[in-house]
Design an enzyme around this catalytic site. Structure first.
Site, mmCIF file in Angstrom:
data_model
loop_
_atom_site.group_PDB
_atom_site.id
_atom_site.type_symbol
_atom_site.label_atom_id
_atom_site.label_comp_id
_atom_site.label_asym_id
_atom_site.label_seq_id
_atom_site.Cartn_x
_atom_site.Cartn_y
_atom_site.Cartn_z
ATOM 1 N N GLU A 8 0.866 -1.181 0.000
ATOM 2 C CA GLU A 8 0.000 0.000 0.000
ATOM 3 C C GLU A 8 0.898 1.224 0.000
ATOM 4 O O GLU A 8 1.842 1.322 0.789
ATOM 5 C CB GLU A 8 -0.879 -0.006 1.251
ATOM 6 C CG GLU A 8 -2.011 0.999 1.226
ATOM 7 C CD GLU A 8 -3.128 0.619 0.271
ATOM 8 O OE1 GLU A 8 -3.714 1.545 -0.323
ATOM 9 O OE2 GLU A 8 -3.406 -0.586 0.137
ATOM 10 N N SER A 188 6.939 5.945 -0.657
ATOM 11 C CA SER A 188 8.255 5.300 -0.734
ATOM 12 C C SER A 188 8.755 4.821 0.622
ATOM 13 O O SER A 188 9.964 4.672 0.823
ATOM 14 C CB SER A 188 9.286 6.257 -1.368
ATOM 15 O OG SER A 188 8.859 6.684 -2.639
ATOM 16 N N ARG A 189 7.836 4.591 1.540
ATOM 17 C CA ARG A 189 8.165 4.135 2.891
ATOM 18 C C ARG A 189 9.028 5.131 3.662
ATOM 19 O O ARG A 189 9.667 4.777 4.652
ATOM 20 C CB ARG A 189 8.872 2.765 2.850
ATOM 21 C CG ARG A 189 7.988 1.650 2.278
ATOM 22 C CD ARG A 189 6.756 1.444 3.160
ATOM 23 N NE ARG A 189 5.947 0.303 2.744
ATOM 24 C CZ ARG A 189 4.845 0.384 1.994
ATOM 25 N NH1 ARG A 189 4.430 1.565 1.543
ATOM 26 N NH2 ARG A 189 4.153 -0.695 1.700
ATOM 27 N N LEU A 190 9.048 6.384 3.247
ATOM 28 C CA LEU A 190 9.764 7.432 3.978
ATOM 29 C C LEU A 190 8.795 8.081 4.959
ATOM 30 O O LEU A 190 8.476 9.277 4.871
ATOM 31 C CB LEU A 190 10.357 8.456 2.998
ATOM 32 C CG LEU A 190 11.362 7.883 1.996
ATOM 33 C CD1 LEU A 190 11.860 8.975 1.058
ATOM 34 C CD2 LEU A 190 12.529 7.224 2.726
#
Length: 213
Positions: A8, A188-190
């Site tokens: 997601e 971007s999982r940041l």
């Protein structure tokens, strides 16, 4: 099932340190209010983890019933597995997860029992059947089958047809945080992670810092 392919991308909101108040409970109250307003599923549900006498962690979902007095209040059976764990080690960790808002909150700290008056007040506000259930359920103990519960509930219903007093083994706890983290999903999982850490110095305040995702 290919679980590795489930992903997601989070992008709805962001969280910056300058938006967060000095007190993490104020930020928690703000986010909780937004979760309720957004009609997320079970906004007050929090996963509470404790550690038992065997040194093993155990977690379960309970409902937050009050945010005040410097902490988070929930109610349970004192003789349950979590109650016994808190006698052994009066510390706990709680996690809220609101996927609709792409948010998570983590709380860690010491746990104390509420006084009898506060537990009595909340117990009296519960529906009749819930009050009977608190007497009927020997929480976390092994029972032969569901009929044991039904019979106990019926017996206590006969014993308390109108007024149901609070069982001595049932009441409230307050989790007093010394560490709170607010997590906001980002692309971007940041992810944005803002942590509050209580200064160990006497009369110290909260230290606010950003964590790597």
């Amino acid at each position: 099932m290919d679980l590795r392919s489930i992903r997601e991308e989070y992008s709805k909101r962001e969280l910056s340190a300058h938006e967060c108040p000095a007190d993490p409970l104020e930020q928690l109250e703000k986010w909780l209010g937004e979760a309720i307003a957004a009609r997320v599923n079970e906004p007050t549900a929090m996963n509470v983890a404790t550690v038992g006498t065997d040194g093993r962690p155990s977690a379960r979902v309970v409902l937050l019933k009050e945010l005040g007095g410097g902490g988070l209040v929930f109610f349970t059976n004192y003789e349950s597995r979590k109650g016994q764990a808190l006698v052994h080690l009066p510390f706990a960790a709680a996690t809220f997860f609101w996927p609709e808002l792409e948010r998570q909150v983590r709380v860690e700290g010491r746990v104390e029992k509420l006084d009898s008056a506060a537990s009595d007040e909340y117990f009296a506000s519960r529906p009749y059947t819930s009050r009977i259930g608190a007497w009927a359920s020997e929480q976390s103990r092994v029972i032969a089958d569901k009929s044991v519960l039904v019979k106990r509930a019926a017996a206590f219903g006969v014993q308390h047809p109108l007024n149901v007093p609070r069982p001595p083994h049932w009441g409230g706890y307050r989790l007093l945080p010394d560490r709170v983290e607010f997590w906001q999903g980002r692309p971007s999982r940041l992810h944005d992670r803002i942590q509050y850490r209580l200064d160990g110095v006497e009369n110290g305040g909260w230290i606010q810092e950003r964590l790597a995702p």
